[in-house]
Design a protein around this motif. Sequence first.
Motif, PDB file in Angstrom:
ATOM      1  N   ASN A 100       0.719  -1.269   0.015  1.00 48.59           N
ATOM      2  CA  ASN A 100      -0.060  -0.047   0.086  1.00 48.59           C
ATOM      3  C   ASN A 100       0.718   1.308   0.013  1.00 48.59           C
ATOM      4  O   ASN A 100       0.291   2.325  -0.321  1.00 48.59           O
ATOM      5  N   LEU A 101       2.066   1.161   0.360  1.00 52.69           N
ATOM      6  CA  LEU A 101       2.987   2.376   0.254  1.00 52.69           C
ATOM      7  C   LEU A 101       3.184   3.052  -1.115  1.00 52.69           C
ATOM      8  O   LEU A 101       3.486   2.372  -2.162  1.00 52.69           O
ATOM      9  N   GLU A 102       2.950   4.329  -1.297  1.00 49.64           N
ATOM     10  CA  GLU A 102       2.802   5.028  -2.498  1.00 49.64           C
ATOM     11  C   GLU A 102       3.960   5.938  -2.565  1.00 49.64           C
ATOM     12  O   GLU A 102       4.193   6.661  -3.609  1.00 49.64           O
ATOM     13  N   TRP A 103       4.587   6.409  -1.520  1.00 49.20           N
ATOM     14  CA  TRP A 103       5.724   7.304  -1.593  1.00 49.20           C
ATOM     15  C   TRP A 103       6.721   6.971  -0.426  1.00 49.20           C
ATOM     16  O   TRP A 103       6.486   6.227   0.734  1.00 49.20           O
ATOM     17  N   ALA A 104       7.877   7.563  -0.555  1.00 51.01           N
ATOM     18  CA  ALA A 104       8.958   7.482   0.475  1.00 51.01           C
ATOM     19  C   ALA A 104       9.741   8.729   0.561  1.00 51.01           C
ATOM     20  O   ALA A 104      10.241   9.392  -0.709  1.00 51.01           O
ATOM     21  N   VAL A 105      10.162   9.270   1.783  1.00 55.74           N
ATOM     22  CA  VAL A 105      10.890  10.335   1.803  1.00 55.74           C
ATOM     23  C   VAL A 105      12.126   9.841   2.981  1.00 55.74           C
ATOM     24  O   VAL A 105      11.816   9.529   3.794  1.00 55.74           O
ATOM     25  N   ILE A 106      13.404  10.397   2.557  1.00 49.33           N
ATOM     26  CA  ILE A 106      14.625  10.200   3.316  1.00 49.33           C
ATOM     27  C   ILE A 106      14.922  11.646   3.997  1.00 49.33           C
ATOM     28  O   ILE A 106      15.279  12.240   3.125  1.00 49.33           O
ATOM     29  N   VAL A 107      14.952  11.770   5.001  1.00 50.55           N
ATOM     30  CA  VAL A 107      15.340  12.778   5.944  1.00 50.55           C
ATOM     31  C   VAL A 107      16.851  12.375   6.359  1.00 50.55           C
ATOM     32  O   VAL A 107      17.092  11.706   7.250  1.00 50.55           O
ATOM     33  N   PRO A 108      18.121  12.918   6.104  1.00 53.50           N
ATOM     34  CA  PRO A 108      19.361  12.727   6.517  1.00 53.50           C
ATOM     35  C   PRO A 108      19.440  13.069   8.120  1.00 53.50           C
ATOM     36  O   PRO A 108      18.811  13.814   8.761  1.00 53.50           O
ATOM     37  N   ALA A 109      20.045  11.854   8.728  1.00 53.72           N
ATOM     38  CA  ALA A 109      20.476  12.093  10.256  1.00 53.72           C
ATOM     39  C   ALA A 109      21.678  11.721  10.368  1.00 53.72           C
ATOM     40  O   ALA A 109      22.757  11.324   9.478  1.00 53.72           O
ATOM     41  N   ASP A 110      22.309  11.677  11.768  1.00 55.03           N
ATOM     42  CA  ASP A 110      23.731  11.403  12.322  1.00 55.03           C
ATOM     43  C   ASP A 110      23.702   9.853  11.891  1.00 55.03           C
ATOM     44  O   ASP A 110      24.973   9.262  12.035  1.00 55.03           O
ATOM     45  N   ARG A 111      22.812   9.094  12.089  1.00 51.20           N
ATOM     46  CA  ARG A 111      22.934   7.421  12.101  1.00 51.20           C
ATOM     47  C   ARG A 111      22.435   6.907  10.608  1.00 51.20           C
ATOM     48  O   ARG A 111      21.533   7.624   9.793  1.00 51.20           O
ATOM     49  N   GLU A 112      22.898   6.044  10.368  1.00 53.32           N
ATOM     50  CA  GLU A 112      22.539   5.209   9.032  1.00 53.32           C
ATOM     51  C   GLU A 112      20.920   4.738   9.135  1.00 53.32           C
ATOM     52  O   GLU A 112      20.580   4.501  10.084  1.00 53.32           O
ATOM     53  N   ILE A 113      20.580   4.311   7.816  1.00 47.92           N
ATOM     54  CA  ILE A 113      19.314   3.923   7.802  1.00 47.92           C
ATOM     55  C   ILE A 113      19.347   2.527   8.317  1.00 47.92           C
ATOM     56  O   ILE A 113      20.332   1.599   8.091  1.00 47.92           O
ATOM     57  N   SER A 114      18.253   2.154   9.011  1.00 47.46           N
ATOM     58  CA  SER A 114      18.484   0.779   9.496  1.00 47.46           C
ATOM     59  C   SER A 114      18.389  -0.273   8.594  1.00 47.46           C
ATOM     60  O   SER A 114      17.679  -0.077   7.423  1.00 47.46           O
ATOM     61  N   PRO A 115      18.693  -1.359   8.636  1.00 48.60           N
ATOM     62  CA  PRO A 115      18.750  -2.602   7.555  1.00 48.60           C
ATOM     63  C   PRO A 115      17.352  -2.643   7.125  1.00 48.60           C
ATOM     64  O   PRO A 115      17.076  -3.096   5.822  1.00 48.60           O
ATOM     65  N   GLY A 116      16.213  -2.847   7.939  1.00 44.23           N
ATOM     66  CA  GLY A 116      14.838  -3.094   7.573  1.00 44.23           C
ATOM     67  C   GLY A 116      14.453  -2.116   6.850  1.00 44.23           C
ATOM     68  O   GLY A 116      13.691  -2.331   5.804  1.00 44.23           O
ATOM     69  N   ALA A 117      14.585  -0.829   7.145  1.00 45.86           N
ATOM     70  CA  ALA A 117      14.127   0.414   6.173  1.00 45.86           C
ATOM     71  C   ALA A 117      14.707   0.368   5.017  1.00 45.86           C
ATOM     72  O   ALA A 117      14.121   0.726   4.043  1.00 45.86           O
ATOM     73  N   ALA A 118      16.267   0.169   4.860  1.00 45.39           N
ATOM     74  CA  ALA A 118      16.979   0.210   3.748  1.00 45.39           C
ATOM     75  C   ALA A 118      16.427  -1.038   2.732  1.00 45.39           C
ATOM     76  O   ALA A 118      16.235  -0.667   1.681  1.00 45.39           O
ATOM     77  N   GLU A 119      16.080  -2.112   3.292  1.00 49.62           N
ATOM     78  CA  GLU A 119      15.495  -3.148   2.459  1.00 49.62           C
ATOM     79  C   GLU A 119      14.129  -2.650   1.801  1.00 49.62           C
ATOM     80  O   GLU A 119      13.880  -2.851   0.773  1.00 49.62           O
ATOM     81  N   LEU A 120      13.296  -2.378   2.661  1.00 51.52           N
ATOM     82  CA  LEU A 120      11.813  -1.992   2.212  1.00 51.52           C
ATOM     83  C   LEU A 120      12.303  -0.672   1.095  1.00 51.52           C
ATOM     84  O   LEU A 120      11.464  -0.594   0.067  1.00 51.52           O
ATOM     85  N   LEU A 121      13.100   0.131   1.487  1.00 54.99           N
ATOM     86  CA  LEU A 121      13.096   1.258   0.317  1.00 54.99           C
ATOM     87  C   LEU A 121      13.856   0.680  -0.938  1.00 54.99           C
ATOM     88  O   LEU A 121      13.268   1.172  -1.979  1.00 54.99           O
ATOM     89  N   GLU A 122      14.608  -0.339  -0.858  1.00 56.59           N
ATOM     90  CA  GLU A 122      15.115  -1.301  -2.140  1.00 56.59           C
ATOM     91  C   GLU A 122      13.848  -1.755  -2.853  1.00 56.59           C
ATOM     92  O   GLU A 122      13.628  -1.487  -4.088  1.00 56.59           O
ATOM     93  N   GLU A 123      12.988  -2.423  -2.164  1.00 56.87           N
ATOM     94  CA  GLU A 123      11.692  -2.956  -2.740  1.00 56.87           C
ATOM     95  C   GLU A 123      10.845  -1.957  -3.283  1.00 56.87           C
ATOM     96  O   GLU A 123      10.365  -2.081  -4.394  1.00 56.87           O
ATOM     97  N   LEU A 124      10.405  -0.849  -2.585  1.00 59.63           N
ATOM     98  CA  LEU A 124       9.846   0.202  -3.287  1.00 59.63           C
ATOM     99  C   LEU A 124      10.385   0.954  -4.378  1.00 59.63           C
ATOM    100  O   LEU A 124       9.652   0.992  -5.567  1.00 59.63           O
ATOM    101  N   SER A 125      11.658   0.971  -4.433  1.00 55.09           N
ATOM    102  CA  SER A 125      12.284   1.357  -5.586  1.00 55.09           C
ATOM    103  C   SER A 125      12.192   0.382  -6.584  1.00 55.09           C
ATOM    104  O   SER A 125      11.893   0.787  -8.023  1.00 55.09           O
ATOM    105  N   ALA A 126      12.241  -0.703  -6.489  1.00 55.39           N
ATOM    106  CA  ALA A 126      12.183  -1.668  -7.508  1.00 55.39           C
ATOM    107  C   ALA A 126      10.779  -1.715  -8.214  1.00 55.39           C
ATOM    108  O   ALA A 126      10.387  -2.203  -9.135  1.00 55.39           O
TER     109      ALA A 126
END
Length: 96
Positions: free
Chosen positions: A57-83
């Motif tokens: 159901n996810l239709e959009w994604a936005v990344i706001v930079p921070a001091d910490r790296e993106i968590s592995p779970g969120a990074a995987e989800l972002l890759e799936e959404l991009s694909a």
Amino acid sequence: MVGILVHGNNHFILSGPRPDETAALALARHWSIIQIGARKSQTFGKWQIREKEFRENLEWAVIVPADREISPGAAELLEELSACGIIIDRCNRGCW
């Protein structure tokens, strides 16, 4: 609409329109600050935190930079959404 706002190693699944950079920064600031003793509202303007949502159901994604790296779970989800063809917006600056 439902999407994901990623801020460092934290992320929020939100119902609402795709936020522009100003709104994304405000959303990340609002939900990232811990206020001892205060109950955090699940709603901020046009957006509301979703506690359960199907990734389909996810239709959009936005990344706001921070001091910490993106968590592995969120990074995987972002890759799936991009694909799947979902555009991932990246803010140019962090919210602090």
